[in-house]
Design an enzyme around this catalytic site. Structure first.
Site, short mmCIF file in Angstrom:
data_model
loop_
_atom_site.label_atom_id
_atom_site.label_comp_id
_atom_site.label_asym_id
_atom_site.label_seq_id
_atom_site.Cartn_x
_atom_site.Cartn_y
_atom_site.Cartn_z
N TRP A 88 25.13 20.58 -18.10
CA TRP A 88 26.27 21.23 -18.76
C TRP A 88 27.47 20.29 -18.71
O TRP A 88 27.58 19.43 -17.83
CB TRP A 88 26.60 22.57 -18.09
CG TRP A 88 27.01 22.50 -16.64
CD1 TRP A 88 26.22 22.70 -15.55
CD2 TRP A 88 28.32 22.21 -16.12
NE1 TRP A 88 26.94 22.55 -14.39
CE2 TRP A 88 28.24 22.26 -14.70
CE3 TRP A 88 29.56 21.92 -16.70
CZ2 TRP A 88 29.33 22.02 -13.86
CZ3 TRP A 88 30.65 21.67 -15.87
CH2 TRP A 88 30.54 21.73 -14.49
N GLU A 131 38.22 18.96 -5.69
CA GLU A 131 37.26 18.29 -6.56
C GLU A 131 37.84 17.03 -7.20
O GLU A 131 37.14 16.04 -7.41
CB GLU A 131 36.81 19.26 -7.66
CG GLU A 131 36.06 20.48 -7.19
CD GLU A 131 34.61 20.19 -6.82
OE1 GLU A 131 34.16 19.05 -7.02
OE2 GLU A 131 33.94 21.11 -6.33
N GLU A 167 29.56 15.35 -10.15
CA GLU A 167 30.74 15.92 -9.50
C GLU A 167 31.98 15.79 -10.39
O GLU A 167 32.86 16.64 -10.35
CB GLU A 167 30.99 15.22 -8.17
CG GLU A 167 29.99 15.57 -7.08
CD GLU A 167 30.24 16.94 -6.48
OE1 GLU A 167 31.34 17.48 -6.66
OE2 GLU A 167 29.32 17.47 -5.83
N HIS A 170 33.21 18.76 -12.34
CA HIS A 170 33.78 19.94 -11.67
C HIS A 170 35.29 19.98 -11.77
O HIS A 170 35.89 20.99 -12.18
CB HIS A 170 33.36 19.96 -10.21
CG HIS A 170 31.88 19.98 -10.01
ND1 HIS A 170 31.29 19.81 -8.78
CD2 HIS A 170 30.85 20.12 -10.89
CE1 HIS A 170 29.98 19.87 -8.90
NE2 HIS A 170 29.69 20.04 -10.19
N HIS A 256 23.16 19.49 -4.74
CA HIS A 256 23.64 18.35 -3.96
C HIS A 256 23.47 18.60 -2.46
O HIS A 256 23.13 17.68 -1.71
CB HIS A 256 25.11 18.09 -4.29
CG HIS A 256 25.33 17.72 -5.72
ND1 HIS A 256 26.57 17.77 -6.33
CD2 HIS A 256 24.45 17.31 -6.69
CE1 HIS A 256 26.44 17.39 -7.60
NE2 HIS A 256 25.17 17.11 -7.84
#
Length: 392
Positions: A88, A131, A167, A170, A256
């Site tokens: 995504w 993040e 990552e 995010h 993860h």
């Protein structure tokens, strides 16, 4: 993300707020900055004073153990990364800026956002800020095994790049949502991200890759808990779209977590004494959240205030931390380690196995205290200085 995103008020035993007096928001920025920098220096000094080697194995020798697992990482870590074509992207979960109905979709998003309370947005912004400090985490991850060549073809380097790429979505997703929703002071949030990347993080690994991977496993699980809880809370508040956003991130964090947990599985299988002593070291040092040094330019205790809100809302709590410790003690078979442990290894085993119950007792004491709660209001610059309630 990890390291630790993440996570939420992703802290440990110290995550509950203390009974100190409310901060004065008439304080000028320089004193606040000095107080923040002093707190950062003191935490670093504490880590240095308490540092001790947990085994006869040196950090380079431990890195050699990990490098010897390159073929294992090829088969056991890389399959946990999703191909780019199947992953995504933030665009999939937000209004399509190229669509004729973009303005209407944004209006609907903002209407839903108006129904969500401020304390939820404190947690969401804190998660996003964590993040967005991804450059710090990428550098730390590369240091664990000693591979930092961007073109390296070994499995560890490919995992590091692939993990970072996943990552990276995010922070992008949460940042764009918060920009569109109209509920937060975006510039102040951006300044907080800037400060956090400037400040770096406290990773009490002392260049030991075993400690580093243990830290990362904890952070990934904590981040998954935090994002999962924000997803459930968004759904309870009637915003299914926001729940999807938080849930997509939580799902990534679970994958993860599985990867880093598998790495530590191998360390316990190959070198149990060194592994359990590394685990004890990290537990004594406490798994501080990677966003511990967050600062908005004004509030030197911003992380503690954010963590206290997350604790009160149940986004990330002391009980969650106890569950994390119990999960990893069970997963890594710490209680069953037998032959091969040194005297210090057995002491480490005993300490770690007793820790979940100690944390739960602390949480029970806090719960009794919360039966007669005392509250105070703290302004958050992220929310245009609106006040949010904290338990003290």
């Amino acid at each position: 993300m990890v390291m630790m995103s993440g996570l939420a008020a992703y802290c440990s035993l110290s995550m509950t707020t203390t009974g100190t007096a409310p901060l004065s928001w008439n304080t000028r920025a320089p004193p606040a900055r000095l107080a923040f920098q002093r707190r950062r220096r003191m935490s670093t000094i504490t880590a240095t004073v308490t540092c001790r080697r947990e085994s006869a194995m040196t950090a380079p020798e431990k890195a050699d153990v990990l490098r010897s697992l390159d073929g294992w990482a090829e088969s056991n870590l890389l399959p946990l990364l999703k191909p780019v074509e199947r992953a995504w992207q933030p665009h999939d979960l937000l209004p399509d800026s190229a669509s004729p109905g973009f303005r209407e979709a944004v209006d609907e998003l903002r209407a839903r956002a108006r129904e969500i309370p401020d304390d939820y947005y404190v947690c969401l912004v804190g998660n996003m800020v964590t993040e967005e400090a991804l450059p710090t985490y990428h550098a730390a991850l590369n240091s664990f095994v000693g591979y930092d060549s961007p073109s390296s073809a070994d499995a560890w380097a490919r995992w590091s790049r692939g993990w970072t790429a996943e990552e990276n979505r995010h922070g992008d997703l949460l940042n764009r949502y918060l920009y569109l929703c109209g509920r937060v002071d975006v510039r102040r949030v951006e300044q907080t991200i800037h400060h956090l990347i400037n400040a770096g993080m406290r990773l009490a690994s002392d260049k030991c890759p075993y400690r580093g991977f243990i830290y990362t496993a904890f952070q990934e699980r904590a981040t998954a808990v935090s994002h999962g809880n924000t997803a459930r809370r968004a759904m309870a508040l009637g915003d299914a779209s926001l729940a999807r956003i938080c849930g997509a991130i939580a799902s990534d964090e679970k994958r993860h977590e599985a990867a880093y947990t598998r790495v530590v599985d191998q360390l316990f299988a190959l070198t149990p004494d060194a592994a359990v002593r590394a685990l004890e070291y990290m537990m004594r040092e406490r798994i501080l959240m990677p966003a511990y040094y967050m600062f908005d330019g004004r509030d030197p205790d911003l992380f503690r205030h954010y963590a206290a809100v997350a604790q009160r809302l149940g986004v990330y709590t002391t009980a969650d931390y106890a569950d994390l410790v119990q999960f990893f003690v069970d997963r890594w078979g710490v209680a069953d380690l037998g032959p091969g442990l040194t005297g210090e290894g057995r002491q480490a085993q005993d300490y770690v196995c007793r820790l979940p119950e100690r944390v739960r007792r602390m949480d029970q004491l806090d719960a009794r205290r919360r039966l007669q709660p005392q509250t105070r209001q703290v302004p958050f610059s992220w929310l245009f200085d609106r006040h949010v309630e904290l338990l003290t």
